[in-house]
Write a protein that holds these residues in place. Structure first.
Motif, short mmCIF file in Angstrom:
data_model
loop_
_atom_site.label_atom_id
_atom_site.label_comp_id
_atom_site.label_asym_id
_atom_site.label_seq_id
_atom_site.Cartn_x
_atom_site.Cartn_y
_atom_site.Cartn_z
N GLU A 1 -4.65 7.94 -4.08
CA GLU A 1 -4.26 6.53 -4.17
C GLU A 1 -4.06 6.02 -5.60
N ASN B 1 0.83 -1.22 0.00
CA ASN B 1 0.00 0.00 0.00
C ASN B 1 0.86 1.26 0.00
N LYS C 1 -0.46 4.70 -6.92
CA LYS C 1 -0.33 3.31 -7.40
C LYS C 1 0.30 3.29 -8.78
#
Lengths: 540, 145
Positions: free
Chosen positions: A82, A7, A86
């Motif tokens: 996010e 993550n 990513k």
């Protein structure tokens, strides 16, 4: 390669920072094309990026560029960090895998920073706080993105190193096991051929080259049937295909005569062991081939020798049978006339004594004693022949006790004689008691006989020495002895060294003794001098 | 009344004469019947052939049996004597030249009562016959009939 990345850490931004970032974005959006062009210009001269930029195929598509742009936009304007980060992780991974250095990437980012600054100054020169905030917005964006990219990059690099190390290890392992396999193959005493499912030769060892006369290169890749004589090939293919279904470890062609075919066309008998080999290319079959020409030849030779031996044994048995029936009829038929001669001479002496002059009676006595002597002779000869006919019955026996008993009987036969018989006690041997008794009886009787003219006879039985397992015994007397010049005649049948009137005998005794000692695996010899006694030695 | 006779089975006339002489020298006066081969001996024992009408009171006290015989050999004669209930208890002494082990073994295993080897020395032969006569004709009680 890892299936998923860890993550990402999302940035925590103050409202002022967010506003600075958005101010930067507005300037970037407004001048995107110019800035991109400037950065690309720089990249196209950068030693590492040059090739990527120039290679059209490695350029991101318009869609990819648009997607990337949208992700950045949504992160800055709508706090959707996010997906953007990513994507940055993926970028880092790709850079790491393409082999670009992280340092080069920093240079590009630095270039971007340099190129956007003038636009920010231009847009916010009148509001210094907004200018500073937008500049720190650029830094926040770069820091955030670069830290994700960097982590991903490093992790990927580590991953790559691990993968490479593993690959190297695997390669080494593979090489080692291949080497081991090859060494094993070469050290095998047999010619080894490894074939695949289709019967194609994959590997051979040098013994195959020697045995069949081919070079490796000539037969690897060929069908195994090249090594099989033509008339056996059809059968071989059928058996080979059947073998693939079950493939046990077993000798090939049980009950069949197998043959190999050399390059020069000659055939030779072989013996073959089969075994399955699991491999990456599927099931292989190894065949260990042994040339049995020599063995076959030896077997034939042995068989021939055996047949010869059987024939000889049969002949010997026939000869033995003949000898047996010969001695049987000797025993029966030769003695009968002797009985007649002796019996009727005696009848004459008894019934017609008065009519016979003394000389005639003397003659008749001679006839009788000759007949009786001949009877003894026949019996001695029969005993001699019987010795070799009967099998040895080995027992652990006391020779001393046996000699003692014989000496006692001799003393009793002539109690008037002065004789000293000394026997070493406790001499134990393995031998046939019946035969050794005959031998000792003969030797001691001889000693007794040939000392008869001695005032004081001295007879000795003992063991002389022991070399390894062979023991030497002796019978010694102080009798008349004999001239050593005749020593070689001593053990012959009917050989006598003394006249009948001096010492009676048939001349069979020592021949019998020698035969008995010989069939016990021993030797017999004598030492003597005329008038000095005699010593007979024998080994057991 | 039975006659304590001797059946001598012997094909050699010299041996026959010497045996009879030896018996006489030992004062053995029993009647001696001589069979000159094995077949004749069996005829005598079983009242067949030339002996079909012989005197049944002649019962051998002992049979002196040579081994090497024409027609039927001594061991076969012995076998048949032991196989027939009329004769299976008769004392049989094997009297032969041979001292071959095989003959002795076969003789005893077929049920011979003694085995005597004829010595060449006639005086020894006389002694052997004396002992035989003493034992089989005088000391030995014949089996019940």
């Amino acid at each position: 390669m890892k299936a998923s990345l860890p993550n990402v850490t999302l940035p925590h931004l103050t409202p002022a920072e967010k506003k600075g970032l958005q101010d930067y974005w507005r300037v970037y959006e407004a001048h995107r094309e110019e800035i991109t062009a400037q950065v690309m210009q720089m990249a196209s001269q950068h030693p590492e990026f040059k090739s990527i930029v120039q290679n059209a195929a490695s350029q991101p598509s318009a869609e990819q560029q648009a997607a990337s742009y949208n992700l950045q936009r949504n992160a800055i304007l709508h706090d959707a960090w996010e997906p953007y980060l990513k994507n940055m992780q993926l970028q880092g991974m790709v850079y790491a895998r393409t082999g670009l250095s992280f340092h080069a990437w920093f240079e590009i980012v630095g270039a971007f920073r340099r190129h956007i600054l003038p636009y920010l100054l231009d847009a916010y020169s009148k509001t210094p706080q907004r200018l500073l905030d937008s500049m720190s917005g650029v830094d926040i964006l770069i820091d955030t993105a670069m830290s994700v990219i960097g982590n991903s990059y490093l992790e990927t690099k580590e991953e790559l190193i691990r993968e490479q190390a593993e690959a190297v290890r695997d390669a080494i392992q593979q090489k080692r096991s291949e080497e081991k396999f090859r060494a094993l193959l070469e050290s095998a005493p047999d010619a080894v051929v490894v074939v695949d499912r289709m019967g194609i030769i994959q590997v051979v060892n040098s013994q195959v080259e020697k045995l069949f006369g081919y070079n490796r290169a000539e037969i690897v890749g060929q069908s195994i049937e090249i090594l099989v004589p033509k008339h056996l090939r059809k059968r071989h293919i059928k058996h080979r295909e059947e073998y693939y279904i079950e493939h046990p470890v077993r000798p090939m062609g049980i009950g069949l005569e197998l043959f190999g075919l050399r390059k020069n066309g000659t055939e030779f008998p072989v013996e073959i062991s089969l075994g399955p080999l699991e491999s990456e290319e599927g099931l292989l079959v190894s065949a260990a081939i042994r040339d049995v020409t020599q063995r076959k030849r030896n077997e034939d030779e042995i068989k021939k020798l055996n047949d010869d031996l059987k024939q000889r044994a049969a002949q010997l048995e026939a000869a033995n049978k003949e000898l047996e029936s010969f001695s049987y009829s000797v025993s029966h038929d030769l003695r009968a006339p002797l009985r007649t001669i002796d019996g009727f001479s005696q009848a004459l002496l008894e019934d017609h004594s008065e009519q016979l002059p003394p000389e005639a009676r003397g003659h008749l006595e001679r006839v009788r004693s000759a007949a009786q002597r001949m009877a003894i002779l026949i019996d001695d000869l029969l005993n001699l022949s019987r010795i070799t006919r009967a099998p040895l019955q080995l027992r652990f026996i006391n020779l001393s006790a046996m000699a003692q008993e014989i000496a006692q009987a001799l003393r009793e036969s002539q109690p008037e004689r002065q004789a000293e018989v000394s026997i070493t006690p406790g001499l134990m041997v393995d031998g046939d008691p019946h035969l050794l008794h005959i031998a000792l009886q003969n030797l001691l009787s001889n000693a007794w006989k040939f000392t008869s003219k001695q005032k004081q006879a001295i007879i000795e039985f003992g063991q002389q020495s022991r070399h390894n397992k062979e023991r030497t015994f002796f019978v010694r007397d102080n009798g008349v002895g004999f001239d050593m010049a005749y020593a070689d005649k001593l053990f012959g049948v009917f050989q006598r060294l003394h006249s009948m009137s001096e010492f009676p005998g048939t001349g069979v005794g020592l021949a019998t003794v020698q035969r008995i000692i010989n069939i016990h695996g021993g030797r017999i010899w004598a030492e003597s001098a005329e008038g000095k006694g005699a010593t007979f030695y024998f080994t057991l | 009344m039975e006659n304590k006779m001797i059946l001598l089975v012997e094909d050699n006339p010299d041996d026959e004469a010497l045996t009879i002489r030896a018996l006489k020298k030992n004062n053995i006066g029993n009647k001696v019947v001589v069979a000159r081969d094995g077949a004749e001996a069996l005829d005598f024992l079983f009242f067949t052939g030339a002996f079909a009408d012989r005197d049944p009171r002649d019962v051998p006290q002992v049979i002196l049996l040579d081994l090497k015989l024409p027609k039927v050999d001594g061991l076969e004669v012995l076998r048949q004597i032991r196989a027939d209930e009329r004769t299976h208890l008769l004392p049989v002494v094997i009297l032969t030249s041979s001292k071959e082990e095989q003959d002795r073994l076969k003789g005893y295993s077929l049920g011979a009562n003694s085995y005597v080897r004829k010595p060449v020395d006639f005086n020894q032969f006389v002694e052997a016959v004396r002992q035989l006569g003493l034992y089989w004709l005088i000391l030995n009680e014949a089996p019940p009939r």
